[in-house]
Design a protein around this motif. Structure first.
Motif, short mmCIF file in Angstrom:
data_model
loop_
_atom_site.label_atom_id
_atom_site.label_comp_id
_atom_site.label_asym_id
_atom_site.label_seq_id
_atom_site.Cartn_x
_atom_site.Cartn_y
_atom_site.Cartn_z
N VAL A 43 6.94 7.08 -5.07
CA VAL A 43 6.65 8.01 -6.16
C VAL A 43 5.19 8.46 -6.12
CG1 VAL A 43 6.63 8.28 -8.66
CG2 VAL A 43 8.42 6.92 -7.57
N GLU A 44 4.98 9.77 -6.16
CA GLU A 44 3.63 10.33 -6.15
C GLU A 44 2.94 9.99 -7.47
OE1 GLU A 44 1.41 14.69 -5.95
OE2 GLU A 44 3.58 14.61 -5.92
N PRO A 45 1.73 9.41 -7.40
CA PRO A 45 1.00 9.10 -8.63
C PRO A 45 0.43 10.38 -9.25
CG PRO A 45 -0.36 8.59 -6.75
CD PRO A 45 0.98 9.01 -6.22
N ARG A 46 0.11 10.33 -10.53
CA ARG A 46 -0.45 11.50 -11.21
C ARG A 46 -1.85 11.82 -10.69
NH1 ARG A 46 1.53 10.37 -17.32
NH2 ARG A 46 3.74 10.61 -16.83
N TYR B 181 4.27 2.30 2.14
CA TYR B 181 5.10 3.44 1.77
C TYR B 181 4.30 4.72 2.00
CZ TYR B 181 7.50 -0.33 -0.57
OH TYR B 181 8.13 -1.51 -0.83
N VAL B 182 4.98 5.76 2.45
CA VAL B 182 4.36 7.06 2.65
C VAL B 182 4.94 8.01 1.61
CG1 VAL B 182 4.03 8.98 4.25
CG2 VAL B 182 4.12 6.64 5.13
N ALA B 183 4.06 8.74 0.94
CA ALA B 183 4.50 9.70 -0.06
C ALA B 183 3.65 10.97 0.05
CB ALA B 183 4.36 9.11 -1.47
N ALA B 184 4.25 12.08 -0.32
CA ALA B 184 3.52 13.35 -0.35
C ALA B 184 2.64 13.38 -1.58
CB ALA B 184 4.50 14.51 -0.38
N TYR B 185 1.49 14.04 -1.46
CA TYR B 185 0.60 14.24 -2.59
C TYR B 185 0.33 15.73 -2.70
CZ TYR B 185 -3.01 13.16 -6.01
OH TYR B 185 -3.73 13.06 -7.17
N PHE C 229 0.82 -1.20 0.00
CA PHE C 229 0.00 0.00 0.00
C PHE C 229 0.85 1.25 0.00
CE2 PHE C 229 -2.90 -3.13 1.73
CZ PHE C 229 -4.10 -2.81 1.12
N GLN C 230 0.31 2.27 -0.63
CA GLN C 230 0.91 3.59 -0.61
C GLN C 230 -0.04 4.49 0.19
OE1 GLN C 230 0.85 6.10 -4.18
NE2 GLN C 230 3.07 6.33 -3.90
N ILE C 231 0.53 5.22 1.14
CA ILE C 231 -0.25 6.16 1.93
C ILE C 231 0.17 7.56 1.49
CG2 ILE C 231 -0.80 6.99 4.25
CD1 ILE C 231 0.19 4.15 5.21
N LEU C 232 -0.76 8.25 0.86
CA LEU C 232 -0.49 9.59 0.36
C LEU C 232 -0.97 10.60 1.39
CD1 LEU C 232 -1.78 8.99 -3.25
CD2 LEU C 232 0.61 9.18 -2.52
N VAL C 233 -0.11 11.51 1.76
CA VAL C 233 -0.47 12.56 2.72
C VAL C 233 -0.38 13.88 1.97
CG1 VAL C 233 0.12 13.67 4.90
CG2 VAL C 233 0.46 11.21 4.64
N CYS C 234 -1.47 14.65 2.01
CA CYS C 234 -1.50 15.91 1.29
C CYS C 234 -0.42 16.85 1.81
CB CYS C 234 -2.86 16.58 1.42
SG CYS C 234 -2.99 18.06 0.41
N ASP C 235 0.29 17.45 0.85
CA ASP C 235 1.36 18.38 1.18
C ASP C 235 1.10 19.75 0.55
OD1 ASP C 235 3.79 19.06 2.39
OD2 ASP C 235 4.91 18.64 0.55
#
Length: 111
Positions: free
Chosen positions: A71-74, A42-46, A4-10
């Motif tokens: 890697v941030e998805p589109r 994985y944690v990524a900025a969105y 899983f990817q956890i996207l956190v708004c940046d």
């Protein structure tokens, strides 16, 4: 076991006003301390989910086998959006959605 990817708004609102960086710090520390999550989450900025007044916002999504979690998805869509995430909520979301594969029904939304 799925990854899983956890996207956190940046974005400016979540990042500055709602201090989303504290969620990133918390999630990364919890993942690093848990051998079961360390290889699957994985944690990524969105950049922005467009729901700034509700922040900080997160999105949990399954990763394809060849997809890099850092890697941030589109774009994102589907059941996995969590608005107004507190540190306590982030811990529960990590354990249940990313850890067990079960979205937290009382908080998750379609995006």
């Amino acid at each position: 076991m799925p990854r899983f990817q956890i996207l956190v708004c940046d974005g400016p609102s979540c990042g500055i006003t709602h201090e989303s960086d504290r969620l990133v710090t918390l999630l990364k520390a919890r993942i690093a301390a848990d051998p079961g999550l360390k290889t699957r989450c994985y944690v990524a900025a969105y950049n922005c989910f467009g729901r700034c007044s509700e922040g900080p916002n997160m999105f949990v999504r399954p990763l394809a086998p060849d997809e890099k979690g850092e890697v941030e998805p589109r774009e994102v869509s589907g059941l996995g959006f969590y608005p107004g995430v507190t540190e306590e909520m982030a811990t529960t979301i990590l354990e249940r959605h990313a850890g067990e594969g079960t979205p937290v029904a009382e908080w998750v939304e379609e995006y």
